[in-house]
Design a protein around this motif. Structure first.
Motif, PDB file in Angstrom:
ATOM      1  N   PRO A  78       4.461   2.451  -0.608  1.00 48.19           N
ATOM      2  CA  PRO A  78       3.009   2.941  -1.204  1.00 48.19           C
ATOM      3  C   PRO A  78       2.714   3.366  -2.255  1.00 48.19           C
ATOM      4  O   PRO A  78       3.332   3.140  -3.166  1.00 48.19           O
ATOM      5  CB  PRO A  78       3.711   4.663  -0.274  1.00 48.19           C
ATOM      6  N   LEU A  79       1.295   3.844  -2.018  1.00 51.60           N
ATOM      7  CA  LEU A  79       0.842   4.363  -4.260  1.00 51.60           C
ATOM      8  C   LEU A  79       1.849   4.931  -4.686  1.00 51.60           C
ATOM      9  O   LEU A  79       2.081   4.748  -5.875  1.00 51.60           O
ATOM     10  CB  LEU A  79      -0.878   4.230  -3.995  1.00 51.60           C
ATOM     11  N   LEU A  80       1.599   5.833  -3.612  1.00 61.80           N
ATOM     12  CA  LEU A  80       2.171   7.300  -4.789  1.00 61.80           C
ATOM     13  C   LEU A  80       3.314   7.925  -3.698  1.00 61.80           C
ATOM     14  O   LEU A  80       3.355   8.978  -2.814  1.00 61.80           O
ATOM     15  CB  LEU A  80       1.013   8.396  -5.428  1.00 61.80           C
ATOM     16  N   ASP A  81       4.605   7.575  -3.800  1.00 59.15           N
ATOM     17  CA  ASP A  81       5.309   8.068  -2.981  1.00 59.15           C
ATOM     18  C   ASP A  81       6.581   9.184  -3.540  1.00 59.15           C
ATOM     19  O   ASP A  81       8.138   8.867  -4.498  1.00 59.15           O
ATOM     20  CB  ASP A  81       7.088   6.755  -2.444  1.00 59.15           C
ATOM     21  N   VAL A  82       5.904  10.352  -3.558  1.00 59.24           N
ATOM     22  CA  VAL A  82       7.345  11.405  -3.759  1.00 59.24           C
ATOM     23  C   VAL A  82       8.107  11.907  -3.526  1.00 59.24           C
ATOM     24  O   VAL A  82       9.629  12.090  -4.081  1.00 59.24           O
ATOM     25  CB  VAL A  82       5.905  12.385  -4.353  1.00 59.24           C
ATOM     26  N   GLY A 142       3.239  -6.433 -12.354  1.00 58.95           N
ATOM     27  CA  GLY A 142       2.877  -7.362 -11.408  1.00 58.95           C
ATOM     28  C   GLY A 142       2.771  -6.989 -10.222  1.00 58.95           C
ATOM     29  O   GLY A 142       2.143  -7.762  -9.528  1.00 58.95           O
ATOM     30  N   LEU A 143       4.280  -6.493 -10.100  1.00 59.52           N
ATOM     31  CA  LEU A 143       4.848  -6.064  -9.231  1.00 59.52           C
ATOM     32  C   LEU A 143       3.892  -5.213  -8.560  1.00 59.52           C
ATOM     33  O   LEU A 143       4.070  -4.724  -7.062  1.00 59.52           O
ATOM     34  CB  LEU A 143       6.698  -5.892  -8.730  1.00 59.52           C
ATOM     35  N   PHE A 144       4.021  -3.896  -9.191  1.00 56.27           N
ATOM     36  CA  PHE A 144       2.990  -2.990  -8.751  1.00 56.27           C
ATOM     37  C   PHE A 144       1.698  -3.215  -8.443  1.00 56.27           C
ATOM     38  O   PHE A 144       1.187  -2.922  -6.819  1.00 56.27           O
ATOM     39  CB  PHE A 144       2.908  -1.662  -9.539  1.00 56.27           C
ATOM     40  N   LEU A 145       0.932  -4.206  -8.892  1.00 58.37           N
ATOM     41  CA  LEU A 145      -0.372  -4.448  -8.644  1.00 58.37           C
ATOM     42  C   LEU A 145       0.136  -5.203  -6.997  1.00 58.37           C
ATOM     43  O   LEU A 145      -1.228  -5.788  -6.517  1.00 58.37           O
ATOM     44  CB  LEU A 145      -0.887  -5.843  -9.557  1.00 58.37           C
ATOM     45  N   ALA A 146       1.104  -6.168  -6.984  1.00 60.89           N
ATOM     46  CA  ALA A 146       1.911  -6.282  -5.769  1.00 60.89           C
ATOM     47  C   ALA A 146       1.892  -5.957  -4.365  1.00 60.89           C
ATOM     48  O   ALA A 146       2.116  -6.424  -3.127  1.00 60.89           O
ATOM     49  CB  ALA A 146       2.475  -7.755  -5.432  1.00 60.89           C
ATOM     50  N   ARG A 147       2.121  -4.415  -4.972  1.00 58.69           N
ATOM     51  CA  ARG A 147       2.013  -3.183  -3.661  1.00 58.69           C
ATOM     52  C   ARG A 147       3.548  -3.770  -3.618  1.00 58.69           C
ATOM     53  O   ARG A 147       4.827  -3.140  -2.291  1.00 58.69           O
ATOM     54  CB  ARG A 147       1.247  -3.587  -1.737  1.00 58.69           C
ATOM     55  N   LYS A 148       4.961  -3.886  -4.207  1.00 56.46           N
ATOM     56  CA  LYS A 148       5.953  -4.242  -4.272  1.00 56.46           C
ATOM     57  C   LYS A 148       6.754  -2.897  -4.438  1.00 56.46           C
ATOM     58  O   LYS A 148       7.901  -2.665  -4.207  1.00 56.46           O
ATOM     59  CB  LYS A 148       6.245  -5.624  -5.662  1.00 56.46           C
ATOM     60  N   VAL A 149       5.912  -2.246  -5.960  1.00 53.48           N
ATOM     61  CA  VAL A 149       6.887  -0.890  -5.991  1.00 53.48           C
ATOM     62  C   VAL A 149       5.460  -0.214  -5.762  1.00 53.48           C
ATOM     63  O   VAL A 149       4.135  -0.288  -6.278  1.00 53.48           O
ATOM     64  CB  VAL A 149       7.276  -1.310  -7.326  1.00 53.48           C
ATOM     65  N   SER A 150       6.117   1.519  -5.878  1.00 56.41           N
ATOM     66  CA  SER A 150       5.144   2.395  -5.760  1.00 56.41           C
ATOM     67  C   SER A 150       4.949   2.413  -7.423  1.00 56.41           C
ATOM     68  O   SER A 150       5.197   1.982  -8.140  1.00 56.41           O
ATOM     69  CB  SER A 150       6.369   3.581  -5.145  1.00 56.41           C
ATOM     70  N   LEU A 151       3.147   3.788  -7.835  1.00 56.07           N
ATOM     71  CA  LEU A 151       2.886   4.031  -8.801  1.00 56.07           C
ATOM     72  C   LEU A 151       4.157   4.927  -9.887  1.00 56.07           C
ATOM     73  O   LEU A 151       4.713   4.761 -10.989  1.00 56.07           O
ATOM     74  CB  LEU A 151       1.769   4.999  -8.389  1.00 56.07           C
ATOM     75  N   LEU A 152       4.943   5.754  -8.928  1.00 61.24           N
ATOM     76  CA  LEU A 152       5.570   6.061  -9.565  1.00 61.24           C
ATOM     77  C   LEU A 152       6.611   5.669 -10.252  1.00 61.24           C
ATOM     78  O   LEU A 152       7.123   5.810 -11.164  1.00 61.24           O
ATOM     79  CB  LEU A 152       6.089   7.996  -8.487  1.00 61.24           C
ATOM     80  N   ARG A 153       7.504   4.652  -9.284  1.00 69.39           N
ATOM     81  CA  ARG A 153       8.489   3.488  -9.551  1.00 69.39           C
ATOM     82  C   ARG A 153       8.157   2.937 -10.663  1.00 69.39           C
ATOM     83  O   ARG A 153       8.962   2.660 -11.745  1.00 69.39           O
ATOM     84  CB  ARG A 153       8.715   2.905  -8.616  1.00 69.39           C
ATOM     85  N   ALA A 154       6.752   2.812 -10.545  1.00 71.40           N
ATOM     86  CA  ALA A 154       6.407   1.644 -11.704  1.00 71.40           C
ATOM     87  C   ALA A 154       6.648   2.204 -13.172  1.00 71.40           C
ATOM     88  O   ALA A 154       7.085   1.809 -14.476  1.00 71.40           O
ATOM     89  CB  ALA A 154       5.038   0.489 -11.429  1.00 71.40           C
TER      90      ALA A 154
END
Length: 282
Positions: free
Chosen positions: A24-28, A108-120
């Motif tokens: 997810p983009l932003l997984d609170v 790079g992993l965020f751009l590939a949707r491997k991690v959320s924005l919050l985690r990145a």
């Protein structure tokens, strides 16, 4: 073209691997999980250890080579230090945080949707803080040589332009992040399950090889946290003037690697188009 894509999707053999769903983009909700904070701690500690060992190796080499040009580990030993530590630390932390230890890898992993924005974003903060602490320990142990021998900072070497240095950082980071994607690709794991190769091994070798090529140009950044830590502790004007190269270059390299792997090698765009065509026809 669309017909061919649809037919290919319909007649494709069943996959023997499973792609994880996009993060997810932003997984609170991650903020309520202990595993999230454990991963942040792992990234902080891993980056601290990475900078401590590698910067101590750089300073130690400069001390040993002062009176003997052939003394010390040389560029080869420094490259092994960086590559070896990445191998060790990715192996140790991959199951906890993914073993990023590098804001460019995280990006790079965020751009590939491997991690959320919050985690990145929180990973990047933890990595930078760990890098600063790791270099601070080196300065505390080796204060005089650290201050007198350059502090292990990344700077554009004499004889090279900033454009050349930026290009070297882009290409070097592309190689690293491309290797990360390839080594962790679930499709590769399924196809090559008979090959007992640890994912950290090619990643460490990628870091080693890039250092051999770019130490004479920039000292090799390919990791914004690695460049920021010495810049903060050494606090030299030249290091700060060149600092943007070691952020822009790695982030552009990571962007290119993510796009290349996801949309060219894994054909994500074509697969999405085929799925869309199939759904509209039904």
């Amino acid at each position: 073209m669309s017909k061919e894509v649809s037919e290919e999707a319909e007649h494709a053999p069943p996959k023997d691997y499973t792609d994880p769903p996009p993060a997810p983009l932003l997984d609170v909700g991650e903020l309520r999980l202990w595993s999230f904070y454990r991963a942040l701690i792992a990234e902080f500690v891993a980056t601290l250890l990475f900078l401590y060992v590698t910067i101590a190796t750089v300073i130690g080499y400069k001390v040993q080579s002062q009176n003997d040009p052939c003394g010390g580990v040389g560029y080869l030993g420094i490259a092994w230090s960086f590559g070896g530590m990445i191998f060790i630390l990715v192996y140790c932390t991959a199951g906890i945080s993914g073993g990023h230890i590098n804001p460019a890898v995280t990006f790079g992993l965020f751009l590939a949707r491997k991690v959320s924005l919050l985690r990145a974003l929180t990973y990047m903060v933890a990595q930078c803080l760990g890098a600063i602490c790791g270099v601070g320990i080196v300065k505390g142990i080796m204060k005089h040589p650290y201050n007198s021998l350059g502090g292990g900072v990344n700077e554009v070497a004499s004889g090279y332009s900033k454009g050349t240095a930026l290009g070297a950082e882009i290409i070097g980071t592309f190689i690293l992040v491309y290797t990360v994607f390839s080594a962790t690709d679930p499709k590769r794991k399924a196809r090559d399950s008979h090959v007992p190769v640890l994912a950290p091994l090619p990643i460490g070798f990628a870091v080693f090889m890039v250092h051999l090529a770019t130490i004479p140009i920039t000292g090799t950044g390919i990791n914004p946290a690695r460049s920021l830590g010495p810049a903060v502790i050494y606090n030299n004007r030249k290091a700060w003037d060149d600092q943007w190269i070691f952020w822009v270059g790695p982030f552009l390299g990571a962007l290119a690697a993510a796009a290349y792997h996801q949309y060219i090698l894994r054909a994500a765009a074509i697969k999405a188009l085929g799925s869309f065509r199939s759904n509209t026809r039904n």
